[in-house]
Design an enzyme around this catalytic site. Structure first.
Site, mmCIF file in Angstrom:
data_model
loop_
_atom_site.group_PDB
_atom_site.id
_atom_site.type_symbol
_atom_site.label_atom_id
_atom_site.label_comp_id
_atom_site.label_asym_id
_atom_site.label_seq_id
_atom_site.Cartn_x
_atom_site.Cartn_y
_atom_site.Cartn_z
ATOM 1 N N GLU A 177 11.770 -15.801 17.603
ATOM 2 C CA GLU A 177 10.530 -15.818 18.377
ATOM 3 C C GLU A 177 10.762 -15.850 19.888
ATOM 4 O OE1 GLU A 177 8.175 -19.124 17.192
ATOM 5 O OE2 GLU A 177 9.685 -20.627 17.679
ATOM 6 N N GLU A 317 4.693 -25.326 2.653
ATOM 7 C CA GLU A 317 5.299 -25.030 1.346
ATOM 8 C C GLU A 317 6.440 -26.014 1.090
ATOM 9 O OE1 GLU A 317 3.453 -22.955 -0.133
ATOM 10 O OE2 GLU A 317 2.428 -22.355 1.690
#
Length: 381
Positions: A177, A317
């Site tokens: 990123e 998750e």
């Protein structure tokens, strides 16, 4: 001979004949045995190494022939390449050496423990003293997760670890990123202690330009290999890591971050995909015998609570990450949420899971203008 060696009995014709109770028919008779013993020094280390090297050549020859045969049959390139790479890595690591009797296991374990005498930290040192003490360094074969909400300093902590370890060890760092220029500016800021915003704008005086040039010269000799682009597939990271390991140029792998990976073909649901990524990274850590650090985002739950400190259940998750990680570090900056915080310029690290050690919290000092993380507060000049 192995049986005699284990019992600390001298190996010669007499002791071998005695071992077989005089019946040497199964091994070619006494004359053949005498010829073997007369042929040279049995336990000559240099000859053993020659035999081992020739064995590796034979294995390599088989690998090449199989790859050639697969190519002739027009097998899928990725399948042929992956099989060949794995086979080559097995030769390099010594596949057969992974099988251990208890006698071998505990002999090696004892020697390993004995070698640690006098060492204060077992794994790779990040030079963030409190973190190194809490984790006993970043250890081979383990998967470390650094997680937090945006703005908590995940990349900063990871980059400081990368910067410090790559002084002496080979690091493969995936930043999914940030651009290469952003990474370069951050690393220069933390080393030179020049304000990162001034570096971005090139607003430096003559003295600072000299300091910048000196810092570039020093950092250019470190051992970090950087990949800065979103969307790489985990399988490509695995291939690159194995390639560098075979070249002897990989001691630590860092992935920043899991959520930016290409997850194609890793499952139907996001939970399944994240779980499979963690399994792959953990397996890679064990196969290559290196520590692997992966960064992960947290869900929005902490933002809705009065106490915004994160917990394991806040991992996106979370079940797949929790199950496969050896160590999970949850980051929190009180200043981000509370303007009047007493803990300004502080990153709180919650060691929420530590498979082989203690859990608990430590505090690190954070200098945002330099992207610098430290254990002990001191004036930075």
């Amino acid at each position: 001979m192995q049986e005699l060696f284990k019992k600390d009995i001298v190996i010669d014709t007499t002791t071998l004949v005695e071992y077989f109770k005089g019946d040497l028919s199964s091994i070619g008779g006494i004359s053949y045995l005498s010829e073997l013993l007369a042929a040279g020094t049995i336990f000559d280390k240099s000859k053993v190494e020659i035999i081992k090297e020739k064995a590796k050549y034979r294995k390599l020859h088989k690998i090449i022939l199989k790859a050639h045969d697969d190519i002739e049959k027009n097998k899928d390139f990725e399948e042929v390449f992956d099989e060949m790479q794995k086979a080559l890595l097995d030769i390099s690591n010594g596949e057969d050496e992974q099988l251990e009797t208890d006698e071998d296991l505990f002999s090696k374990t004892f020697n390993y423990i004995d070698e640690q005498k006098g060492r204060d930290i077992l794994g790779l040192k990040s030079d963030i003293t409190d973190l190194d003490k809490a984790l006993n360094g970043f250890q081979k074969g383990r998967l470390y997760i650094i997680a937090g909400r945006p703005g908590m300093g995940k990349s900063a902590v990871a980059l400081n670890i990368v910067q410090n370890i790559s002084k002496t060890k080979y690091v493969l760092y995936y930043s999914l990123e940030m651009t290469k220029e952003e990474l370069g500016i951050r690393r220069l800021a933390m080393y030179s202690k020049l304000d990162s915003q001034k570096l971005e704008r090139g607003q430096l005086n003559d003295k600072e330009w000299v300091k910048l040039a000196d810092s570039c010269n020093i950092l250019s000799r470190q051992k970090c290999i950087t990949y800065a682009k979103a969307g790489i597939h985990i399988n490509d990271i695995v291939k690159q890591a194995k390639k560098l390991k075979m070249q002897g140029k990989l001691d630590l792998l860092v992935v920043d971050h899991i959520g930016r990976l290409n997850l194609r073909g890793l499952g139907d649901s996001l939970r399944e995909k994240i779980t499979n990524v963690c399994i792959i990274l953990k397996n890679l850590a064990m196969e290559l015998d290196i520590p692997v650090i992966a960064l992960s985002q947290l869900n929005r739950n902490p933002d809705a609570r009065q106490d915004k400190r994160p917990s394991l259940s806040d991992l996106k998750e979370s079940s797949g990450i929790e199950e496969n990680a050896d160590v999970i570090l949850l980051l929190y900056r009180d200043e981000y949420y509370n303007y009047d915080s007493k803990d300004k310029k502080t990153i709180e690290v919650n060691i929420a899971k530590n498979r082989n050690g203690k859990t608990g919290r430590i505090k690190l000092i954070w200098f945002p203008e330099y992207q610098f993380v430290s254990s002990i507060y001191k004036e930075v000049v």
